[in-house]
Design a protein around this motif. Structure first.
Motif, mmCIF file in Angstrom:
data_model
loop_
_atom_site.group_PDB
_atom_site.id
_atom_site.type_symbol
_atom_site.label_atom_id
_atom_site.label_comp_id
_atom_site.label_asym_id
_atom_site.label_seq_id
_atom_site.Cartn_x
_atom_site.Cartn_y
_atom_site.Cartn_z
ATOM 1 N N VAL A 86 0.828 -1.195 0.000
ATOM 2 C CA VAL A 86 0.000 0.000 0.000
ATOM 3 C C VAL A 86 0.864 1.248 0.000
ATOM 4 O O VAL A 86 0.560 2.234 -0.678
ATOM 5 C CB VAL A 86 -0.946 -0.013 1.219
ATOM 6 C CG1 VAL A 86 -1.664 1.315 1.350
ATOM 7 C CG2 VAL A 86 -1.948 -1.135 1.064
ATOM 8 N N PHE A 87 1.982 1.192 0.709
ATOM 9 C CA PHE A 87 2.847 2.365 0.767
ATOM 10 C C PHE A 87 3.393 2.706 -0.613
ATOM 11 O O PHE A 87 3.563 3.874 -0.958
ATOM 12 C CB PHE A 87 4.007 2.103 1.728
ATOM 13 C CG PHE A 87 4.909 3.294 1.915
ATOM 14 C CD1 PHE A 87 4.451 4.408 2.601
ATOM 15 C CD2 PHE A 87 6.194 3.295 1.415
ATOM 16 C CE1 PHE A 87 5.273 5.499 2.781
ATOM 17 C CE2 PHE A 87 7.015 4.385 1.599
ATOM 18 C CZ PHE A 87 6.557 5.490 2.279
ATOM 19 N N ASN A 88 3.628 1.688 -1.421
ATOM 20 C CA ASN A 88 4.156 1.969 -2.751
ATOM 21 C C ASN A 88 3.072 2.394 -3.728
ATOM 22 O O ASN A 88 3.367 3.023 -4.741
ATOM 23 C CB ASN A 88 4.884 0.737 -3.292
ATOM 24 C CG ASN A 88 6.282 0.666 -2.729
ATOM 25 O OD1 ASN A 88 6.972 1.677 -2.661
ATOM 26 N ND2 ASN A 88 6.691 -0.504 -2.279
ATOM 27 N N ILE A 89 1.800 2.058 -3.433
ATOM 28 C CA ILE A 89 0.711 2.464 -4.325
ATOM 29 C C ILE A 89 0.234 3.868 -3.969
ATOM 30 O O ILE A 89 0.074 4.728 -4.819
ATOM 31 C CB ILE A 89 -0.450 1.457 -4.243
ATOM 32 C CG1 ILE A 89 0.019 0.095 -4.756
ATOM 33 C CG2 ILE A 89 -1.643 1.944 -5.042
ATOM 34 C CD1 ILE A 89 -0.925 -1.026 -4.417
ATOM 35 N N ASP A 90 0.016 4.071 -2.655
ATOM 36 C CA ASP A 90 -0.589 5.332 -2.234
ATOM 37 C C ASP A 90 0.131 5.813 -0.977
ATOM 38 O O ASP A 90 -0.090 5.297 0.108
ATOM 39 C CB ASP A 90 -2.088 5.095 -1.957
ATOM 40 C CG ASP A 90 -2.762 6.358 -1.465
ATOM 41 O OD1 ASP A 90 -2.117 7.429 -1.473
ATOM 42 O OD2 ASP A 90 -3.938 6.270 -1.073
ATOM 43 N N ARG A 91 0.989 6.789 -1.145
ATOM 44 C CA ARG A 91 1.792 7.251 -0.005
ATOM 45 C C ARG A 91 0.958 7.944 1.064
ATOM 46 O O ARG A 91 1.421 8.171 2.174
ATOM 47 C CB ARG A 91 2.873 8.222 -0.497
ATOM 48 C CG ARG A 91 3.724 7.641 -1.574
ATOM 49 C CD ARG A 91 5.141 7.544 -1.143
ATOM 50 N NE ARG A 91 5.731 6.412 -1.869
ATOM 51 C CZ ARG A 91 7.009 6.111 -1.876
ATOM 52 N NH1 ARG A 91 7.861 6.835 -1.198
ATOM 53 N NH2 ARG A 91 7.459 5.090 -2.538
ATOM 54 N N GLU A 92 -0.264 8.351 0.687
ATOM 55 C CA GLU A 92 -1.086 9.089 1.640
ATOM 56 C C GLU A 92 -1.893 8.156 2.539
ATOM 57 O O GLU A 92 -2.449 8.582 3.535
ATOM 58 C CB GLU A 92 -2.070 10.002 0.890
ATOM 59 C CG GLU A 92 -1.396 10.994 -0.034
ATOM 60 C CD GLU A 92 -0.712 12.093 0.745
ATOM 61 O OE1 GLU A 92 -1.378 12.738 1.562
ATOM 62 O OE2 GLU A 92 0.509 12.291 0.547
#
Lengths: 326, 325
Positions: A155-161
């Motif tokens: 998830v961190f690599n897809i959406d940093r927010e």
């Protein structure tokens, strides 16, 4: 059995920290005294007063009797680190988060997993299902929180927010405000990843258990009879096979509870979730023994109570047990 | 009419141990069976491959430290030495194949040293757990009476308690602040590793005790010890092995869990401690993904290998699960 489990749990919880022979209370008071920068002459006196408050000056057996009798009444004492907050107050903050996360994911995984297992056996040569099962089975081998870390990475690599840690968006107030819709949304958003990591990993176990039971059930005489009567496939699956296979799954549920509780605690730590798991880590790092004892006792009690509850409802689900008992 | 076969041509019936070729009688059937059990093969293969990498790493992997001296894996995993200090958080695109962590440890070297350490915890704890469990199981099943009663009550009352939490209490009380050593971890975990195997093996012993061949041995005057070791043990071994593999997985799970809580050996680079340092320093938010991915991958491989192995052993122990040929 339930009473014995509770007694064993409270005894372990009482004796283990005392075996270590250290005194977290005195250490905490000395620490506080040193932080002030000057030597407090009354510090020895203060240690003595607090030891009296906690009852540490009495003989061990008196402490033990007092502890067990208090624990039975759910009086778990006061925190050392967050004095004078009681352990019950601390637990009240965390337990709802843990309970909702744990129960929801347990139920989801149990239902979906059992359904998958049933279908897997019923539609034996369905390649689509078998291909879908392979990764789910592989997942079931790894611990919940390791998969949680994987999810975080993805998830961190897809959406940093996307929020990776904590249980809710800390608003202006800084504490939960359940009347606010955006707050509730943030709770759901924060809870999604922990819930997903527990559910996905537990699916495989339930599916395999269910599949095994379906194999047994399919060989029963009443299934042959149902088929001979020309019952539709759907009725045979839902009314005959699944209903009878689900019962042993409930037994599996009561056996798996202890492992699930341990797993949920670790998931909470990975995701910084505000449940009792996170509180446990804090208490461990602060040597706050009453809080550690309280959390361990509460979770052991909860697991034992749930096991007892399942054992008691089992005759309701399976009338054969009741008639046997009579 | 067919001619009668001569008596000497009747094939010799194997009488068990010590007759004829061991390879042909024991190992060949085993290999032939293994070919039909892909789960077991896969599991063993995965673990052997992992361990092979570890051995190769110990033998051949070395890197230059910042002073230009060659260092083996042990040197590269010491965070406090001068070798590491100058290379914190290097990404994997340079000379270090998997990069370095915040302390400057080479991550490939950490994996090479950490994998056997983690496995060691699992093996020691499971060996103690299954050993004690087996002794208690035989005691309960054979002595019976109040011994059986006590063992059963203790086992049944321990199983619903979430094991990890008790281990947390034990680990915090034993050695706060400094953390335990790897072997102490193994012993702590073994304290709660025996109830599961004890319960599983006891029920098997109870079933087996009533079997014909055991009765036969009893009637022909074999002592209890003889029955246990010569008649029952060989037949129990698939169960014991299956519960051993499951215990290894359980013990590794417990150790990684304790370590993730910060209660592990602070100065040993086990897989769980690597995870702990990742959580502790929130490496993900610093984009140190090369530090987080390797321990996850190795732990996943380890667990899947053990899972396949125990599923395969289940098939050996429980022929009903065997695939029809």
């Amino acid at each position: 059995m339930f009473v014995i489990t509770i007694w064993v749990a409270s005894t372990i919880v009482f004796f283990l920290p005392r075996v270590s022979g250290q005194n977290p209370l005195a250490e905490k008071i000395y620490q506080d005294a040193q932080r002030g920068g000057y030597q407090d002459p009354a510090v020895q006196e203060r240690v003595r007063v607090f030891e009296q408050k906690y009852g540490f000056d009495k003989p061990l057996w008196q402490q033990y009797v007092k502890f067990v009798s208090e624990v039975v009444q759910f009086d778990l004492g006061r925190s050392i680190y967050l004095w004078p907050k009681s352990v019950n107050e601390i637990l009240a903050e965390g337990i709802m988060w843990t309970l909702s996360l744990g129960l929801l994911t347990l139920l989801l995984a149990f239902l979906i997993g059992s359904a998958m297992g049933a279908l897997l056996e019923w539609r034996r040569n369905n390649w689509g299902l078998m291909v879908a099962m392979a990764p789910i089975l592989a997942l079931s081998a790894i611990p919940f929180f390791i998969f949680g870390l994987v999810l975080q990475l993805l998830v961190f690599n897809i959406d940093r927010e996307y929020p990776l840690v904590y249980g809710y968006q800390q608003g202006v107030l800084g504490w939960p405000d359940w009347s606010d819709l955006s707050f509730i949304l943030s709770v759901l958003k924060h809870g999604l990843l922990p819930a997903l990591s527990i559910t996905m990993v537990s699916l495989g176990g339930w599916a395999m258990g269910m599949r095994g039971m379906m194999v047994t059930t399919k060989g029963e005489d009443y299934m042959v009879q149902a088929e001979a009567k020309g019952l539709p496939d759907r009725v045979m699956l839902t009314k005959y096979a699944v209903r009878n296979s689900l019962l042993p799954q409930v037994t599996g549920l009561s056996l798996a509870l202890g492992l699930i509780v341990s797993g949920v605690v670790l998931v909470e730590i990975v995701f910084g979730y505000p449940g009792v798991g996170g509180q446990l880590v804090q208490a461990v790092s602060r040597s706050d023994y009453p809080t550690i004892q309280g959390i361990v006792f509460l979770l052991a009690f909860g697991t034992a109570a749930a096991t007892l509850g399942l054992d008691l409802t089992y005759p309701l689900l399976d009338p054969r047990i009741k008639s046997l008992a009579n | 009419m067919r001619p009668l076969t001569k008596v000497t041509e009747i094939p010799q019936i194997s009488t068990g141990f010590g007759s004829g070729n061991i390879y042909r009688e024991r190992i060949l059937p085993l290999l032939r069976y293994l070919r039909r059990n892909p789960l077991l093969i896969g599991g063993i293969g995965l673990l052997v491959a992992l361990f092979g990498c570890v051995i190769l790493g110990y033998l051949f992997y070395e890197q230059e430290d910042w002073m230009g001296n060659k260092q083996g894996v042990d040197g590269l995993t010491r965070a406090d030495s001068v070798t590491a200090r100058e290379k914190p958080s290097w990404n994997p695109f340079g000379v270090h194949p998997l990069g370095t962590d915040e302390q400057g440890r080479d991550i490939l070297a950490v994996m090479i040293v950490g994998t056997p350490l983690t496995l060691r915890i699992g093996l020691i704890a499971a060996a103690i757990g299954v050993g004690v469990g087996m002794i208690l199981a035989f005691l309960a099943a054979y002595v019976g009476g109040w011994v059986d009663g006590i063992i059963r009550v203790v086992v049944d009352s321990l199983i619903p308690i979430p094991g990890l939490l008790i281990l947390v209490l034990i680990a915090t009380s034993l050695n706060p602040g400094k953390g335990l050593t790897v072997d102490q971890m193994a012993f702590v975990i073994s304290i709660l590793a025996w109830p599961g195997p004890a319960r599983a093996i006891r029920s098997q012993v109870l079933v087996m005790r009533e079997r014909g061949y055991v009765e036969m041995a009893r009637m022909s005057g074999t002592s209890t010890i003889g029955i246990v070791f010569r008649e029952m043990m060989p037949n129990l071994s698939p169960y014991v092995l299956a519960s051993f593999v499951a215990s290894v997985a359980g013990a590794i799970l417990a150790s990684v869990g304790l370590e993730a809580l910060g209660l592990g050996p602070l100065d040993s680079p086990t897989l769980g401690m690597t995870i702990y340092w990742n959580i502790y320093t929130s490496s993900l938010l610093k984009s140190l993904w090369w530090w987080l991915i390797p321990p996850i991958v190795v732990i996943v491989l380890l667990f899947i290998g053990l899972f396949l192995m125990s599923a395969g052993l289940d098939e050996v122990a429980n022929p009903r699960l065997r695939r029809r040929v």
